[in-house]
Design an enzyme around this catalytic site. Structure first.
Site, short mmCIF file in Angstrom:
data_model
loop_
_atom_site.label_atom_id
_atom_site.label_comp_id
_atom_site.label_asym_id
_atom_site.label_seq_id
_atom_site.Cartn_x
_atom_site.Cartn_y
_atom_site.Cartn_z
N LYS A 123 -50.49 -43.22 -6.14
CA LYS A 123 -51.29 -42.61 -5.08
C LYS A 123 -51.41 -41.10 -5.25
O LYS A 123 -52.47 -40.51 -5.01
CB LYS A 123 -50.69 -42.94 -3.71
CG LYS A 123 -50.83 -44.40 -3.34
CD LYS A 123 -50.19 -44.70 -1.99
CE LYS A 123 -50.34 -46.17 -1.62
NZ LYS A 123 -49.72 -46.50 -0.32
N LYS A 211 -57.80 -57.93 -7.51
CA LYS A 211 -57.50 -58.46 -6.18
C LYS A 211 -58.49 -57.91 -5.16
O LYS A 211 -58.92 -56.76 -5.25
CB LYS A 211 -56.08 -58.07 -5.76
CG LYS A 211 -54.99 -58.93 -6.36
CD LYS A 211 -53.62 -58.42 -5.98
CE LYS A 211 -53.37 -58.55 -4.49
NZ LYS A 211 -51.98 -58.15 -4.11
N LYS A 214 -59.59 -53.20 0.07
CA LYS A 214 -60.56 -52.20 0.55
C LYS A 214 -60.83 -51.15 -0.53
O LYS A 214 -61.95 -50.67 -0.68
CB LYS A 214 -60.01 -51.50 1.80
CG LYS A 214 -59.89 -52.40 3.01
CD LYS A 214 -61.20 -52.56 3.74
CE LYS A 214 -61.00 -53.37 5.02
NZ LYS A 214 -62.24 -53.56 5.77
#
Length: 349
Positions: A123, A211, A214
């Protein structure tokens, strides 16, 4: 006299899990991959489930949106089948012991240990050093506190979260080893990862190599549960398959078809081999059309139940307040033990 926690008298093992309120509508991958298992676990376990709004602010949030999405997440969990009489459902920030134990665990965690957490590395690489907060760096330690507060025996997670459970176990054992000398019972239960092998992995309808999520999915490949069913049905009908016409489960050669079969099987409880027999000699169009109808039939009452909870915010807030009260009864006892064993002077009331 040192504080001793009361004996944990449990009829069933305890589980804890949480979901972030940042997505708005849940998508089909959320439900089939996680929430569906939560609903089942409340029948067999002492289950604690929370909307983790403290974790949500590790990245910038609009306050009004965060507040709305927190209620929306809770409403969807209830609509999906969580029963406040069978589980404890609450909002993380309603239980201040999470942040309090999080600080103690921060002071027990090595900098190098925290630096090795892969999700932080992923991240922070996307956000850049200037936009990465200290909260994002330490959120795995807050997650440790989330789990240990409730003396959870098991934590339902995917494989990608296994590292977080290992950190939780390491810190719990470190605390117990350092501070529990002479205690009748250890401060923390050492939790296990509860990885459900048969959990359905749902992939993007347009890119079945990734997968459904969002962040990763294209708009046409993402099925949001609160979207109009007609819009979702259109996505199923335009799902990527292959140039063959045989409907069979083969994740290597036919990932798109296999994904549709998995969704169909999971929503209906029909085994994949039975679906293969049912659609033998039929084209992909028949499978897609039928799946769109199956999804519409399932999601329509889910959307209605969600809206009913949102239309009655006082009742929804009351459910969350009662859940927080139940959660705090457990969390406060754990925190009192921790504070005593660390050496804090007890507050006089």
């Amino acid at each position: 006299m040192a504080f001793e926690p009361s004996p944990v008298a449990r009829q069933r093992p305890r589980v804890l899990s949480g979901i972030q309120p940042t997505a708005g509508s849940f998508h089909l991958g959320n439900y089939l991959g996680a929430v569906r298992q939560w609903v089942a676990l409340q029948e067999t376990h002492d289950a604690f489930y929370m909307v983790v709004d403290l974790h949500a602010i590790t990245v910038p949030q609009d306050p009004a949106e965060l507040r709305a999405n927190t209620r929306l997440a809770a409403a969807q969990l209830l609509a999906a089948g969580l029963d406040p009489e069978r589980c404890t459902l609450f909002v993380q920030s309603h239980v201040p012991e999470h942040a309090q134990l999080g600080w103690v665990m921060n002071c027990l965690t090595g900098f190098g240990e925290a630096s090795r957490m892969t999700q932080f590395k992923d991240k922070s690489a996307k956000q850049g050093a200037d936009r990465t907060t200290v909260g994002l760096f330490t959120y795995p330690i807050l997650q440790v506190a989330d789990i240990l507060l409730y003396q959870a025996d098991a934590v339902p997670v995917g494989e990608d979260q296994r590292q977080h459970i290992e950190l939780t176990r390491d810190l719990a054992e470190r605390f117990n080893g350092r501070f529990d000398q002479g205690a009748a019972r250890p401060t923390f239960t050492i939790p296990d990862a509860y990885i459900v092998r048969e959990t359905a992995k749902i992939y993007d309808l347009q890119d079945p190599a990734v997968k459904m999520s969002k962040s990763a999915s294209s708009p046409k490949g993402l099925v949001n549960l609160l979207d109009e069913p007609k819009a979702s049905a259109k996505k199923f009908k335009s799902a990527v398959t292959d140039t063959d016409t045989v409907i069979r489960y083969d994740t290597e050669a036919k990932p798109g078809v296999s994904n549709l079969l998995t969704i169909y099987a999971t929503l209906t409880g029909t085994a994949v081999p039975e679906l293969e027999r049912r659609y033998e000699g039929k084209g992909y169009g028949a499978l897609k059309t039928d799946l769109a109808e199956v999804f519409t039939e399932w999601v329509t009452p889910f959307r209605q139940r969600t809206q009913e909870y949102l239309d009655d915010p006082e009742s929804l807030d009351s459910v969350l307040a009662k859940g927080a009260e139940k959660a705090r009864a457990v969390a406060a006892e754990t925190l009192a033990t921790v504070y005593d064993r660390v050496g804090f002077v007890p507050a006089k009331h």
